[in-house]
Motif scaffolding. Structure first.
Motif, short mmCIF file in Angstrom:
data_model
loop_
_atom_site.label_atom_id
_atom_site.label_comp_id
_atom_site.label_asym_id
_atom_site.label_seq_id
_atom_site.Cartn_x
_atom_site.Cartn_y
_atom_site.Cartn_z
N ALA A 211 0.72 -1.07 -0.17
CA ALA A 211 -0.31 -0.03 -0.32
C ALA A 211 0.56 1.64 0.11
O ALA A 211 2.07 1.34 -0.17
CB ALA A 211 -0.92 0.01 1.21
N THR A 212 -0.12 2.08 -0.11
CA THR A 212 0.40 3.29 -0.33
C THR A 212 -0.02 4.73 0.51
O THR A 212 -1.65 4.41 0.00
CB THR A 212 1.35 3.81 -1.84
OG1 THR A 212 0.00 4.18 -2.25
CG2 THR A 212 2.40 3.25 -2.56
N LYS A 217 -4.94 8.02 0.52
CA LYS A 217 -5.68 9.82 0.66
C LYS A 217 -6.42 9.53 -0.93
O LYS A 217 -7.54 10.24 -1.11
CB LYS A 217 -4.53 10.55 -0.19
CG LYS A 217 -3.78 10.70 1.26
CD LYS A 217 -2.88 12.60 1.89
CE LYS A 217 -1.51 11.41 1.02
NZ LYS A 217 -0.53 12.84 1.70
N TYR A 218 -6.38 9.22 -1.87
CA TYR A 218 -7.19 9.45 -3.06
C TYR A 218 -8.06 8.42 -2.90
O TYR A 218 -9.21 8.80 -3.72
CB TYR A 218 -5.60 8.09 -4.58
CG TYR A 218 -6.79 8.57 -5.25
CD1 TYR A 218 -6.70 9.29 -6.38
CD2 TYR A 218 -7.33 6.83 -6.32
CE1 TYR A 218 -7.57 9.89 -7.72
CE2 TYR A 218 -8.32 7.29 -7.63
CZ TYR A 218 -8.10 8.44 -7.63
OH TYR A 218 -8.73 8.74 -9.24
N GLU A 225 -3.26 15.44 -7.76
CA GLU A 225 -2.20 16.88 -8.14
C GLU A 225 -2.13 16.84 -7.00
O GLU A 225 -0.62 17.83 -6.38
CB GLU A 225 -3.04 17.56 -8.70
CG GLU A 225 -3.42 17.84 -10.55
CD GLU A 225 -4.33 16.48 -10.60
OE1 GLU A 225 -5.49 16.76 -9.17
OE2 GLU A 225 -4.34 16.06 -12.37
N LYS A 226 -2.92 16.72 -5.48
CA LYS A 226 -2.74 17.09 -4.09
C LYS A 226 -2.13 15.64 -3.23
O LYS A 226 -1.96 15.92 -2.11
CB LYS A 226 -3.41 17.86 -4.25
CG LYS A 226 -4.25 18.74 -4.16
CD LYS A 226 -5.11 19.74 -4.40
CE LYS A 226 -6.12 20.96 -4.67
NZ LYS A 226 -6.85 21.61 -3.82
N LEU A 227 -2.46 15.05 -4.17
CA LEU A 227 -1.61 14.22 -3.38
C LEU A 227 -0.47 13.99 -2.55
O LEU A 227 0.17 12.90 -1.25
CB LEU A 227 -1.27 12.05 -3.70
CG LEU A 227 -2.69 11.91 -4.88
CD1 LEU A 227 -2.43 10.79 -5.57
CD2 LEU A 227 -4.01 11.35 -3.72
N GLY A 228 -0.06 14.62 -2.66
CA GLY A 228 2.25 15.03 -1.92
C GLY A 228 1.46 16.17 -1.08
O GLY A 228 2.74 16.12 0.00
N GLU A 229 0.17 16.35 -0.81
CA GLU A 229 0.31 17.16 0.63
C GLU A 229 0.00 16.61 1.54
O GLU A 229 -1.53 15.60 1.37
CB GLU A 229 -1.09 18.69 -0.17
CG GLU A 229 -0.54 19.54 -1.23
CD GLU A 229 -1.68 20.37 -1.35
OE1 GLU A 229 -2.39 19.79 -0.48
OE2 GLU A 229 -1.50 21.01 -2.69
N LYS A 230 0.39 17.25 3.19
CA LYS A 230 -0.46 15.95 4.48
C LYS A 230 -2.49 16.07 4.36
O LYS A 230 -2.68 17.57 4.02
CB LYS A 230 0.40 16.59 5.14
CG LYS A 230 -0.32 16.47 6.84
CD LYS A 230 0.26 17.01 7.56
CE LYS A 230 -0.18 16.21 9.55
NZ LYS A 230 0.49 16.93 10.04
N ASN A 231 -2.70 15.12 4.73
CA ASN A 231 -4.46 15.23 4.67
C ASN A 231 -4.49 14.13 5.14
O ASN A 231 -4.97 13.23 4.56
CB ASN A 231 -4.37 15.36 3.31
CG ASN A 231 -6.64 16.23 2.82
OD1 ASN A 231 -7.04 15.36 4.30
ND2 ASN A 231 -6.79 16.27 2.23
N LEU A 232 -4.73 14.50 6.86
CA LEU A 232 -4.93 13.53 7.62
C LEU A 232 -5.97 12.67 7.73
O LEU A 232 -6.48 12.03 7.40
CB LEU A 232 -4.86 13.27 9.24
CG LEU A 232 -3.05 13.63 9.25
CD1 LEU A 232 -2.37 13.90 10.86
CD2 LEU A 232 -2.20 12.03 9.32
N THR A 266 7.74 12.47 0.38
CA THR A 266 5.57 13.39 1.18
C THR A 266 5.28 12.56 1.85
O THR A 266 4.33 13.67 2.66
CB THR A 266 5.08 13.83 0.02
OG1 THR A 266 4.44 12.68 -0.98
CG2 THR A 266 6.12 14.66 -1.17
N ASP A 267 5.54 11.67 2.77
CA ASP A 267 4.86 11.08 3.12
C ASP A 267 4.80 11.80 4.77
O ASP A 267 6.39 12.04 4.98
CB ASP A 267 4.85 9.54 3.90
CG ASP A 267 4.39 8.58 1.94
OD1 ASP A 267 3.65 9.58 1.05
OD2 ASP A 267 4.84 7.21 1.91
N THR A 268 4.31 11.97 5.61
CA THR A 268 4.45 12.77 6.80
C THR A 268 4.52 11.69 7.87
O THR A 268 3.72 10.53 7.77
CB THR A 268 3.61 13.22 7.63
OG1 THR A 268 2.12 13.24 7.84
CG2 THR A 268 3.72 14.49 6.35
#
Length: 439
Positions: A211-212, A217-218, A225-232, A266-268
């Protein structure tokens, strides 16, 4: 990598040639008098080509007068969807290959009886074309470990596993063998266990679910385009998709599993910890994999967890369904247990086809579901872990040589088309023969 992803050893070309030889012999038999009384409206064998080409999905062949054949509706599938590919991957040796090729159903007679490749005496020539391709291909990884690359049935339209011969050869040569089943636990893993393992008598010791954070997030609604942004928040919505795959492996198939989380720059840490926490609640550990960046060293955590699971394994694998239940019930069981659907619905054509197949004695075969890889449902737009949905089966046919029933769901096609910007536009080769643009 370029060689493997292009022509490699020519295995795909051999499979395409064998497939199309059978098609040519079938049409020639009809042209030469049709001794087998084949109903031209019920020809099921299609030609194939190893190229996405929507223009070839449905064609009319045999035009141009009597000497050019008998006109009829025809069409092409992509080579990976050919039953010859499935047979190639499920055969145990050359004799088994010939027997399976002979069982391929290519058409039906005017009184509804199946016509096989054996009836056309095609299996010997087909096997001759596949003789060398049947041998597993040995390569080495960038880490200089041996690997077999053999076979290529896609898991969304076929059974999604490498050849039985390659797997068994590897088991004779190594202490530990890792094999891949395409796409998720709803497609590749289900078919690997319910088809390949059942036929070959194999049982995996442990399962690695890859998994990734980006993919989760997708599935939680984030645009590419925004998958690299942190989004819990989006990650929380998408994680249930992964948890369903985990449950399929651990609860349906009763196998120990580890989640290998392929790390992106980009993963936090917060995102990774969230995935670990949710999977941990199901008793499955998440180990971060950095193989892409670090090679084998980046996979040590995953490997150590796999070894632990193997050593502690104390249960036997289960199948998702038993073979002796009716075709419809097997399909419904997969839809409910593996996809999480409420039910499976069948078009009138599919209902009729199932009835005919059971009358012909094919009712005890396993099921190969053809379904989108983008969703647990048959609708590619339903992301995450959808609920309250039903799977629609629009076509059912037998791959008698491969030994399974194929159920076509949703809008899945056996001949894909190229996208608006084909990858081919970016591929080139320089004066030294170096290929660029494949990756």
């Amino acid at each position: 990598m370029e060689d493997i992803n292009l022509h490699f050893t020519g295995d795909f070309h051999a499979i395409g040639a064998a497939n199309n030889l059978l098609a040519a012999m079938l049409d020639n038999h009809i042209y030469q008098g049709n001794e087998l009384n084949i109903d031209q409206r019920r020809i099921t064998w299609r030609r194939c080509v190893d190229m996405n080409d929507r223009q070839l999905r449905f064609i009319v062949s045999g035009l141009g007068g009597k000497v050019n054949g008998v006109p009829r509706e025809d069409g092409f599938d992509i080579t990976v969807a050919s039953e010859v590919m499935a047979i190639f991957c499920l055969s145990k040796d050359i004799n088994d290959l010939k027997e399976r090729l002979a069982r391929i159903v290519v058409a039906y007679t005017r009184d509804g009886k199946p016509v096989t490749a054996g009836d056309l005496k095609a299996q010997g020539a087909m096997a001759a074309l596949l003789k060398d391709a049947l041998k597993p291909n040995l390569v080495q990884t960038l880490g200089k470990t041996p690997a077999f690359v053999h076979g290529g049935p896609f898991a969304n339209i076929a059974h999604g596993c490498n050849s039985i011969m390659a797997t068994k050869m590897a088991l004779h040569l190594a202490d530990y063998v890792v094999t891949e089943a395409g796409f998720g636990a709803d497609l590749g893993a289900e078919k690997f266990i319910d088809i390949k393992c059942r036929m070959a008598g194999l049982e995996p010791s442990a399962v690695v679910i890859v998994a990734t954070v980006r993919a989760l997030k997708y599935n939680g609604g984030v645009s590419k385009e925004k998958l690299g942004e942190k989004n819990l928040e989006a990650l929380e919505k998408g994680v249930p998709n992964l948890l369903k795959h985990v449950e399929n492996i651990t609860k349906v198939f009763n196998l120990p599993a580890v989640v290998a989380l392929n790390r992106f720059p980009t993963d936090t840490e917060e995102e990774i910890e969230l995935v670990k926490e949710r999977c941990g609640a199901l008793g499955v550990n998440v180990k971060v994999s950095e193989v892409w960046a670090k090679g084998g060293e980046g996979g040590i955590e995953v490997a150590q967890e796999v070894l632990r699971l193997i050593e502690e394994k104390n249960s036997s694998m289960n199948f998702a369904y038993e073979l002796d239940i009716p075709i419809k019930e097997k399909i419904k069981t997969i839809a409910r247990r593996i996809y999480g659907a409420d039910d499976a619905l069948f078009t009138s054509d599919a209902e009729k086809q199932i009835g005919e197949l059971e009358k012909l004695g094919f009712g005890n075969l396993p099921i190969c579901m053809a379904k989108t890889q983008y969703s647990l449902s048959d609708d590619a737009t339903k992301l995450g872990r959808p609920e309250g949905f039903k799977i629609t089966v629009r076509e059912v046919y037998v791959s008698a040589g491969a030994g399974f029933i194929v159920a076509i769901t949703g809008s899945i096609m056996k001949m894909p088309g190229l996208p608006k910007v084909p990858a081919a536009e970016k591929i080139d080769v320089d004066e030294n023969g170096r290929i660029t643009g494949l990756f």
